[in-house]
Design a protein around this motif. Structure first.
Motif, PDB file in Angstrom:
ATOM      1  N   ALA A   1      -2.464   2.874 -12.243  1.00 10.72           N
ATOM      2  CA  ALA A   1      -3.404   1.764 -12.094  1.00 10.72           C
ATOM      3  C   ALA A   1      -3.830   1.568 -10.644  1.00 10.72           C
ATOM      4  CB  ALA A   1      -2.774   0.467 -12.618  1.00 10.72           C
ATOM      5  N   ALA A   2      -3.156   2.258  -9.721  1.00  9.14           N
ATOM      6  CA  ALA A   2      -3.490   2.167  -8.302  1.00  9.14           C
ATOM      7  C   ALA A   2      -4.535   3.218  -7.946  1.00  9.14           C
ATOM      8  CB  ALA A   2      -2.238   2.365  -7.457  1.00  9.14           C
ATOM      9  N   GLU A   3      -5.353   2.904  -6.948  1.00 10.98           N
ATOM     10  CA  GLU A   3      -6.335   3.878  -6.460  1.00 10.98           C
ATOM     11  C   GLU A   3      -5.642   4.841  -5.502  1.00 10.98           C
ATOM     12  OE1 GLU A   3     -10.160   2.618  -5.197  1.00 10.98           O
ATOM     13  OE2 GLU A   3     -10.099   0.767  -6.399  1.00 10.98           O
ATOM     14  N   PRO A   4      -5.738   6.141  -5.747  1.00  7.25           N
ATOM     15  CA  PRO A   4      -5.025   7.107  -4.893  1.00  7.25           C
ATOM     16  C   PRO A   4      -5.435   6.979  -3.427  1.00  7.25           C
ATOM     17  CG  PRO A   4      -5.870   8.165  -6.879  1.00  7.25           C
ATOM     18  CD  PRO A   4      -6.470   6.800  -6.842  1.00  7.25           C
ATOM     19  N   TRP A   5      -4.450   7.061  -2.553  1.00  5.10           N
ATOM     20  CA  TRP A   5      -4.716   6.997  -1.123  1.00  5.10           C
ATOM     21  C   TRP A   5      -5.397   8.291  -0.693  1.00  5.10           C
ATOM     22  CZ3 TRP A   5      -5.217   3.365   2.214  1.00  5.10           C
ATOM     23  CH2 TRP A   5      -5.138   3.618   3.580  1.00  5.10           C
ATOM     24  N   PRO A   6      -6.504   8.220   0.036  1.00  5.47           N
ATOM     25  CA  PRO A   6      -7.308   9.425   0.287  1.00  5.47           C
ATOM     26  C   PRO A   6      -6.776  10.344   1.372  1.00  5.47           C
ATOM     27  CG  PRO A   6      -8.345   7.503   1.298  1.00  5.47           C
ATOM     28  CD  PRO A   6      -7.163   6.998   0.517  1.00  5.47           C
ATOM     29  N   GLU A   7      -5.805   9.893   2.188  1.00  4.88           N
ATOM     30  CA  GLU A   7      -5.329  10.716   3.295  1.00  4.88           C
ATOM     31  C   GLU A   7      -4.007  11.375   2.935  1.00  4.88           C
ATOM     32  OE1 GLU A   7      -5.368   8.511   6.932  1.00  4.88           O
ATOM     33  OE2 GLU A   7      -7.214   7.445   6.404  1.00  4.88           O
ATOM     34  N   HIS A   8      -3.699  12.481   3.644  1.00  7.00           N
ATOM     35  CA  HIS A   8      -2.526  13.279   3.277  1.00  7.00           C
ATOM     36  C   HIS A   8      -1.453  13.319   4.353  1.00  7.00           C
ATOM     37  CE1 HIS A   8      -4.570  14.759  -0.317  1.00  7.00           C
ATOM     38  NE2 HIS A   8      -5.639  14.949   0.434  1.00  7.00           N
ATOM     39  N   GLU A   9      -1.743  12.860   5.561  1.00  9.94           N
ATOM     40  CA  GLU A   9      -0.742  12.879   6.620  1.00  9.94           C
ATOM     41  C   GLU A   9       0.317  11.805   6.370  1.00  9.94           C
ATOM     42  OE1 GLU A   9      -4.618  14.377   8.096  1.00  9.94           O
ATOM     43  OE2 GLU A   9      -3.950  12.522   7.122  1.00  9.94           O
ATOM     44  N   PRO A  10       1.555  12.072   6.802  1.00 12.75           N
ATOM     45  CA  PRO A  10       2.608  11.044   6.673  1.00 12.75           C
ATOM     46  C   PRO A  10       2.218   9.775   7.440  1.00 12.75           C
ATOM     47  CG  PRO A  10       3.542  13.175   7.254  1.00 12.75           C
ATOM     48  CD  PRO A  10       2.063  13.311   7.399  1.00 12.75           C
ATOM     49  N   PHE A  11       2.530   8.628   6.863  1.00 10.18           N
ATOM     50  CA  PHE A  11       2.208   7.379   7.554  1.00 10.18           C
ATOM     51  C   PHE A  11       3.182   6.278   7.159  1.00 10.18           C
ATOM     52  CE2 PHE A  11      -0.040   6.918   3.558  1.00 10.18           C
ATOM     53  CZ  PHE A  11       0.016   5.552   3.255  1.00 10.18           C
ATOM     54  N   ILE A  12       3.243   5.288   8.054  1.00 13.33           N
ATOM     55  CA  ILE A  12       4.006   4.059   7.826  1.00 13.33           C
ATOM     56  C   ILE A  12       3.016   2.918   7.702  1.00 13.33           C
ATOM     57  CG2 ILE A  12       5.651   2.426   8.849  1.00 13.33           C
ATOM     58  CD1 ILE A  12       6.945   4.844  10.236  1.00 13.33           C
ATOM     59  N   LEU A  13       3.252   2.031   6.758  1.00 15.00           N
ATOM     60  CA  LEU A  13       2.339   0.922   6.510  1.00 15.00           C
ATOM     61  C   LEU A  13       2.922  -0.370   7.070  1.00 15.00           C
ATOM     62  CD1 LEU A  13      -0.316   0.028   5.064  1.00 15.00           C
ATOM     63  CD2 LEU A  13       1.068  -0.395   3.037  1.00 15.00           C
ATOM     64  N   PHE A  14       2.188  -0.996   7.999  1.00  9.56           N
ATOM     65  CA  PHE A  14       2.538  -2.321   8.504  1.00  9.56           C
ATOM     66  C   PHE A  14       1.674  -3.360   7.808  1.00  9.56           C
ATOM     67  CE2 PHE A  14       4.015  -1.273  13.159  1.00  9.56           C
ATOM     68  CZ  PHE A  14       5.044  -0.518  12.651  1.00  9.56           C
ATOM     69  N   HIS A  15       2.272  -4.490   7.446  1.00 10.86           N
ATOM     70  CA  HIS A  15       1.491  -5.631   6.954  1.00 10.86           C
ATOM     71  C   HIS A  15       2.011  -6.889   7.654  1.00 10.86           C
ATOM     72  CE1 HIS A  15      -1.324  -7.364   3.945  1.00 10.86           C
ATOM     73  NE2 HIS A  15      -0.600  -8.443   4.178  1.00 10.86           N
ATOM     74  N   PRO A  16       1.490  -7.177   8.857  1.00 10.56           N
ATOM     75  CA  PRO A  16       1.979  -8.333   9.619  1.00 10.56           C
ATOM     76  C   PRO A  16       1.341  -9.653   9.213  1.00 10.56           C
ATOM     77  CG  PRO A  16       0.364  -7.122  10.899  1.00 10.56           C
ATOM     78  CD  PRO A  16       0.551  -6.350   9.625  1.00 10.56           C
ATOM     79  N   ALA A  17       0.267  -9.607   8.437  1.00 14.38           N
ATOM     80  CA  ALA A  17      -0.544 -10.803   8.190  1.00 14.38           C
ATOM     81  C   ALA A  17       0.132 -11.777   7.243  1.00 14.38           C
ATOM     82  CB  ALA A  17      -1.902 -10.393   7.622  1.00 14.38           C
ATOM     83  N   THR A  18       0.034 -13.047   7.566  1.00 18.54           N
ATOM     84  CA  THR A  18       0.465 -14.134   6.700  1.00 18.54           C
ATOM     85  C   THR A  18      -0.201 -15.418   7.160  1.00 18.54           C
ATOM     86  OG1 THR A  18       2.342 -15.491   5.992  1.00 18.54           O
ATOM     87  CG2 THR A  18       2.532 -14.438   8.128  1.00 18.54           C
ATOM     88  N   ARG A  19      -0.528 -16.273   6.204  1.00 23.46           N
ATOM     89  CA  ARG A  19      -1.123 -17.558   6.577  1.00 23.46           C
ATOM     90  C   ARG A  19      -0.058 -18.575   6.972  1.00 23.46           C
ATOM     91  NH1 ARG A  19      -1.354 -21.359   2.247  1.00 23.46           N
ATOM     92  NH2 ARG A  19      -0.460 -20.578   0.303  1.00 23.46           N
ATOM     93  N   TRP A  20       1.211 -18.248   6.755  1.00 23.82           N
ATOM     94  CA  TRP A  20       2.308 -19.154   7.089  1.00 23.82           C
ATOM     95  C   TRP A  20       2.749 -18.896   8.527  1.00 23.82           C
ATOM     96  CZ3 TRP A  20       3.071 -22.738   3.469  1.00 23.82           C
ATOM     97  CH2 TRP A  20       2.735 -22.432   2.152  1.00 23.82           C
ATOM     98  N   VAL A  21       2.555 -19.874   9.393  1.00 26.16           N
ATOM     99  CA  VAL A  21       2.898 -19.706  10.802  1.00 26.16           C
ATOM    100  C   VAL A  21       4.374 -19.381  10.973  1.00 26.16           C
ATOM    101  CG1 VAL A  21       2.979 -20.859  13.048  1.00 26.16           C
ATOM    102  CG2 VAL A  21       1.022 -21.235  11.528  1.00 26.16           C
ATOM    103  N   ARG A  22       5.242 -20.003  10.192  1.00 26.40           N
ATOM    104  CA  ARG A  22       6.679 -19.800  10.352  1.00 26.40           C
ATOM    105  C   ARG A  22       7.126 -18.390   9.962  1.00 26.40           C
ATOM    106  NH1 ARG A  22       6.178 -23.162   5.808  1.00 26.40           N
ATOM    107  NH2 ARG A  22       6.996 -22.316   3.849  1.00 26.40           N
TER     108      ARG A  22
END
Length: 344
Positions: A165-186
């Motif tokens: 059900a996920a859309e395949p990721w188009p790139e093939h190089e190894p990678f690490i995914l960061f997700h720093p975003a949040t609306r909660w300041v704390r």
């Protein structure tokens, strides 16, 4: 049976319902499963095959606009026409209770709450679950609540966003995914520390910085990518939940704070380093996935308590999490995954 599950809390709460839905589908393969979430949460459930009918109620209070109650009234009418047998209200709020009551189902169930439900609401529900869940993960809370009313297997399934059900990721190089975003300041970890962490980890790997479409989130993610350098790339808040799930199915590692994206990483079985502030890991930690938790130490908590446990100090707890500790967790988890998880 025609079953309805109502979960009108945050986006992550909707995803945390998927283990229970998977268990219900396994135990009752012929059941017709309906789910109601608040508008804006439906995309994160697109990878849960247990759901037959997904409905949306009005958006959160600040984003509803005119006509939200009319839309909810039409939703209640659609639910009534579905001729539901049982409704399980898991939001523990009046909006969900009203939808349950208006559905016309034969049996209604919900948890008690603190303060306890009033006598009128108690009379409307067939049974009430317990109100005290301290020390229990939200996934387990949902599952144990439902096990009280439906015959479910003993083991709790993982979160679920199916790979097909996920859309395949188009790139093939190894990678690490960061997700720093949040609306909660704390829950925000300083962007300077994200930059240092990315620079330390970018050893033959790309760093992908994901975020939501909010303008401030995009700006912050771009600043982090620019600070890390050419190996980093920002998604610009353009990924749908299914596209983000595709990235998580491909990534070697996910690093993020306590958000819906962190739970999506669990649903995609992406090894996860979760950075926690004052929220309680026992309730919200990554579920049923290889992970490492990083957060304030017991000494940090004791210091805050000794200062009176004032809210400003509690909100600053995530600032006590230093880069070397997060880096060590990342390297440890990467080392355990060598040869076990291809990048595509």
């Amino acid at each position: 049976m025609r079953l309805l599950f109502i979960q009108l809390k945050h986006i992550g709460d909707a995803l945390l319902l998927t283990p229970t839905l998977s268990a219900v589908r396994a135990a009752h393969p012929d059941a017709e499963i309906h789910v109601v979430v608040r508008r804006g949460s439906e995309g994160i459930l697109a990878g849960c095959p247990a759901i037959d009918h997904l409905h949306t109620a009005a958006a959160p209070a600040g984003n509803r606009g005119n006509g939200s109650w009319w839309r909810d009234a039409r939703l209640a009418l659609r639910l009534r026409r579905a001729r539901l047998d049982r409704v399980f209200e898991l939001s523990e709020g009046d909006r969900g209770r009203w939808l349950a009551w208006l559905s016309g189902a034969k049996r209604l169930y919900t948890n008690d709450c603190t303060p306890p439900l009033g006598n009128w609401w108690r009379r409307q529900f067939t049974d009430l679950g317990p109100s005290q869940w301290k020390g229990v993960h939200q996934v387990e809370k949902n599952f144990r609540t439902m096990s009280r009313w439906l015959d479910l297997p003993e083991d709790i399934p993982p979160l679920n966003f199916a790979k097909d059900a996920a859309e395949p990721w188009p790139e093939h190089e190894p990678f690490i995914l960061f997700h720093p975003a949040t609306r909660w300041v704390r829950k925000r970890w300083p962007h300077e520390r994200w930059i240092k962490l990315g620079q330390k980890l970018a050893n033959g790997r790309k760093i992908i910085i994901s975020c939501g479409p909010n303008e401030n989130e995009v700006s912050e993610a771009k600043a982090i990518a620019e600070g890390i350098g050419p190996v980093a790339k920002c998604t610009g808040g353009q990924l749908s939940w299914s596209q983000l799930a595709g990235a998580m199915h491909a990534a070697e590692l996910f690093v993020g704070v306590d958000t819906a994206a962190m739970h999506l990483a669990s649903a995609c079985q992406c090894p996860t380093v979760a950075i926690f502030g004052p929220t309680q890991p026992w309730a919200w930690r990554p579920w049923n996935v290889e992970h490492r938790l990083v957060g304030p130490t017991e000494e940090d908590w004791n210091e805050v308590r000794n200062q009176g446990g004032r809210d400003p100090e509690v909100r600053q707890l995530i600032l006590r999490v230093q880069v070397p500790v997060v880096l060590e967790a990342c390297k440890d988890l990467l080392d355990t995954q060598v040869g076990t998880r291809p990048s595509t």
